[in-house]
Design a protein around this motif. Sequence first.
Motif, PDB file in Angstrom:
ATOM      1  N   MET A   1      55.847  42.333  -1.012  1.00 25.33           N
ATOM      2  CA  MET A   1      54.428  42.089  -0.903  1.00 25.33           C
ATOM      3  C   MET A   1      54.006  42.190   0.555  1.00 25.33           C
ATOM      4  O   MET A   1      54.768  41.900   1.450  1.00 25.33           O
ATOM      5  N   ARG A   2      52.730  42.625   0.733  1.00 24.76           N
ATOM      6  CA  ARG A   2      52.162  42.731   2.087  1.00 24.76           C
ATOM      7  C   ARG A   2      51.638  41.350   2.458  1.00 24.76           C
ATOM      8  O   ARG A   2      50.948  40.715   1.681  1.00 24.76           O
ATOM      9  N   LEU A   3      51.944  40.903   3.676  1.00 23.66           N
ATOM     10  CA  LEU A   3      51.589  39.558   4.106  1.00 23.66           C
ATOM     11  C   LEU A   3      50.594  39.598   5.262  1.00 23.66           C
ATOM     12  O   LEU A   3      50.753  40.379   6.198  1.00 23.66           O
ATOM     13  N   ILE A   4      49.573  38.740   5.164  1.00 28.25           N
ATOM     14  CA  ILE A   4      48.576  38.596   6.223  1.00 28.25           C
ATOM     15  C   ILE A   4      48.676  37.170   6.742  1.00 28.25           C
ATOM     16  O   ILE A   4      48.729  36.214   5.954  1.00 28.25           O
ATOM     17  N   GLY A   5      48.697  37.009   8.060  1.00 35.34           N
ATOM     18  CA  GLY A   5      48.825  35.685   8.679  1.00 35.34           C
ATOM     19  C   GLY A   5      47.538  34.897   8.614  1.00 35.34           C
ATOM     20  O   GLY A   5      46.506  35.384   8.165  1.00 35.34           O
ATOM     21  N   GLU A   6      47.588  33.640   9.103  1.00 35.01           N
ATOM     22  CA  GLU A   6      46.423  32.753   9.035  1.00 35.01           C
ATOM     23  C   GLU A   6      45.269  33.225   9.909  1.00 35.01           C
ATOM     24  O   GLU A   6      44.115  32.944   9.631  1.00 35.01           O
ATOM     25  N   GLY A   7      45.540  33.979  10.951  1.00 32.41           N
ATOM     26  CA  GLY A   7      44.485  34.491  11.826  1.00 32.41           C
ATOM     27  C   GLY A   7      43.985  35.854  11.403  1.00 32.41           C
ATOM     28  O   GLY A   7      43.145  36.450  12.072  1.00 32.41           O
ATOM     29  N   GLY A   8      44.506  36.410  10.297  1.00 32.03           N
ATOM     30  CA  GLY A   8      44.084  37.715   9.807  1.00 32.03           C
ATOM     31  C   GLY A   8      44.971  38.847  10.282  1.00 32.03           C
ATOM     32  O   GLY A   8      44.724  40.007  10.002  1.00 32.03           O
ATOM     33  N   GLU A   9      46.046  38.506  11.021  1.00 29.50           N
ATOM     34  CA  GLU A   9      46.947  39.566  11.533  1.00 29.50           C
ATOM     35  C   GLU A   9      47.946  39.985  10.457  1.00 29.50           C
ATOM     36  O   GLU A   9      48.347  39.189   9.625  1.00 29.50           O
ATOM     37  N   GLN A  10      48.311  41.280  10.492  1.00 29.13           N
ATOM     38  CA  GLN A  10      49.272  41.836   9.527  1.00 29.13           C
ATOM     39  C   GLN A  10      50.679  41.395   9.920  1.00 29.13           C
ATOM     40  O   GLN A  10      51.106  41.581  11.051  1.00 29.13           O
ATOM     41  N   LYS A  38      49.165  47.940  -4.526  1.00 25.50           N
ATOM     42  CA  LYS A  38      50.578  48.338  -4.400  1.00 25.50           C
ATOM     43  C   LYS A  38      50.922  48.399  -2.928  1.00 25.50           C
ATOM     44  O   LYS A  38      50.417  49.283  -2.235  1.00 25.50           O
ATOM     45  N   PRO A  39      51.727  47.555  -2.387  1.00 26.48           N
ATOM     46  CA  PRO A  39      52.253  46.292  -2.926  1.00 26.48           C
ATOM     47  C   PRO A  39      51.166  45.213  -2.930  1.00 26.48           C
ATOM     48  O   PRO A  39      50.184  45.348  -2.227  1.00 26.48           O
ATOM     49  N   PRO A  40      51.366  44.119  -3.711  1.00 21.60           N
ATOM     50  CA  PRO A  40      50.365  43.053  -3.753  1.00 21.60           C
ATOM     51  C   PRO A  40      50.154  42.430  -2.362  1.00 21.60           C
ATOM     52  O   PRO A  40      51.082  42.339  -1.582  1.00 21.60           O
ATOM     53  N   VAL A  41      48.911  42.003  -2.097  1.00 21.10           N
ATOM     54  CA  VAL A  41      48.571  41.445  -0.787  1.00 21.10           C
ATOM     55  C   VAL A  41      48.452  39.930  -0.896  1.00 21.10           C
ATOM     56  O   VAL A  41      47.777  39.418  -1.776  1.00 21.10           O
ATOM     57  N   CYS A  42      49.138  39.220   0.013  1.00 21.21           N
ATOM     58  CA  CYS A  42      49.082  37.764   0.066  1.00 21.21           C
ATOM     59  C   CYS A  42      48.674  37.322   1.459  1.00 21.21           C
ATOM     60  O   CYS A  42      48.912  38.029   2.436  1.00 21.21           O
ATOM     61  N   LYS A  43      48.085  36.134   1.531  1.00 19.03           N
ATOM     62  CA  LYS A  43      47.633  35.618   2.817  1.00 19.03           C
ATOM     63  C   LYS A  43      48.092  34.178   2.960  1.00 19.03           C
ATOM     64  O   LYS A  43      48.083  33.409   2.003  1.00 19.03           O
ATOM     65  N   ILE A  44      48.474  33.817   4.186  1.00 17.19           N
ATOM     66  CA  ILE A  44      48.852  32.442   4.490  1.00 17.19           C
ATOM     67  C   ILE A  44      47.584  31.724   4.944  1.00 17.19           C
ATOM     68  O   ILE A  44      46.932  32.146   5.897  1.00 17.19           O
ATOM     69  N   MET A  45      47.210  30.652   4.192  1.00 17.67           N
ATOM     70  CA  MET A  45      45.995  29.904   4.541  1.00 17.67           C
ATOM     71  C   MET A  45      46.057  28.504   3.972  1.00 17.67           C
ATOM     72  O   MET A  45      46.902  28.200   3.127  1.00 17.67           O
ATOM     73  N   ASP A  46      45.150  27.642   4.422  1.00 15.28           N
ATOM     74  CA  ASP A  46      44.987  26.308   3.855  1.00 15.28           C
ATOM     75  C   ASP A  46      44.028  26.459   2.677  1.00 15.28           C
ATOM     76  O   ASP A  46      42.823  26.600   2.863  1.00 15.28           O
ATOM     77  N   TYR A  47      44.539  26.462   1.463  1.00 16.25           N
ATOM     78  CA  TYR A  47      43.753  26.774   0.277  1.00 16.25           C
ATOM     79  C   TYR A  47      42.669  25.719   0.014  1.00 16.25           C
ATOM     80  O   TYR A  47      41.563  26.047  -0.397  1.00 16.25           O
ATOM     81  N   GLY A  48      42.967  24.448   0.261  1.00 14.64           N
ATOM     82  CA  GLY A  48      41.981  23.386   0.060  1.00 14.64           C
ATOM     83  C   GLY A  48      40.782  23.577   0.976  1.00 14.64           C
ATOM     84  O   GLY A  48      39.634  23.440   0.558  1.00 14.64           O
ATOM     85  N   LYS A  49      41.042  23.917   2.227  1.00 13.74           N
ATOM     86  CA  LYS A  49      39.963  24.158   3.188  1.00 13.74           C
ATOM     87  C   LYS A  49      39.150  25.384   2.781  1.00 13.74           C
ATOM     88  O   LYS A  49      37.915  25.391   2.857  1.00 13.74           O
ATOM     89  N   TYR A  50      39.834  26.415   2.286  1.00 16.58           N
ATOM     90  CA  TYR A  50      39.173  27.644   1.845  1.00 16.58           C
ATOM     91  C   TYR A  50      38.224  27.353   0.680  1.00 16.58           C
ATOM     92  O   TYR A  50      37.083  27.801   0.666  1.00 16.58           O
ATOM     93  N   ARG A  51      38.690  26.569  -0.311  1.00 20.82           N
ATOM     94  CA  ARG A  51      37.852  26.226  -1.457  1.00 20.82           C
ATOM     95  C   ARG A  51      36.643  25.403  -1.036  1.00 20.82           C
ATOM     96  O   ARG A  51      35.538  25.593  -1.533  1.00 20.82           O
ATOM     97  N   PHE A  52      36.841  24.463  -0.102  1.00 21.01           N
ATOM     98  CA  PHE A  52      35.745  23.626   0.391  1.00 21.01           C
ATOM     99  C   PHE A  52      34.682  24.489   1.075  1.00 21.01           C
ATOM    100  O   PHE A  52      33.487  24.343   0.816  1.00 21.01           O
TER     101      PHE A  52
END
Length: 154
Positions: A1-10, A38-52
Amino acid sequence: MRLIGEGGEQLGIMSARDALKLAEEKNLDLVKIAPTAKPPVCKIMDYGKYRFEKAKRDKEARKNQKTVELKEIRLSLNIDTHDFETKAKHAEKFLKAGNKVKVSIRFRGREMAHPEMGHRSMEKFAEACKEFASVEKPSKMEGRQMLMFLAPLK
């Protein structure tokens, strides 16, 4: 899977296990953004903060959105000129506020024999409101009532 960091960097392409380990080290969540890619894209983030923050943005958007209301003005078949002018002024106020106006005439008793008088009253009302309204639906009999809809001019 393709990963994106918390700051938006690849961070590149890596396995799901490695991506999850990286997210846990930073004490954040791994969220799948584009599962069909292809491949699926995932991101590292604080999901609770994102939903808020998303809920906050949605609430703000709902607050700024204008709802168009439908105001009703009832005329009678033998309305006097001053009453007619007052009703036209009310319609002008509603239309300038951005609302639609439903104009109705209720026919009672023998008035049902003269729908042409109702059409004349409706045409006269539409004429009185023509500088700030357009006729959305022309006058039409529905049972014992005649209805016409006016929309504000853009």
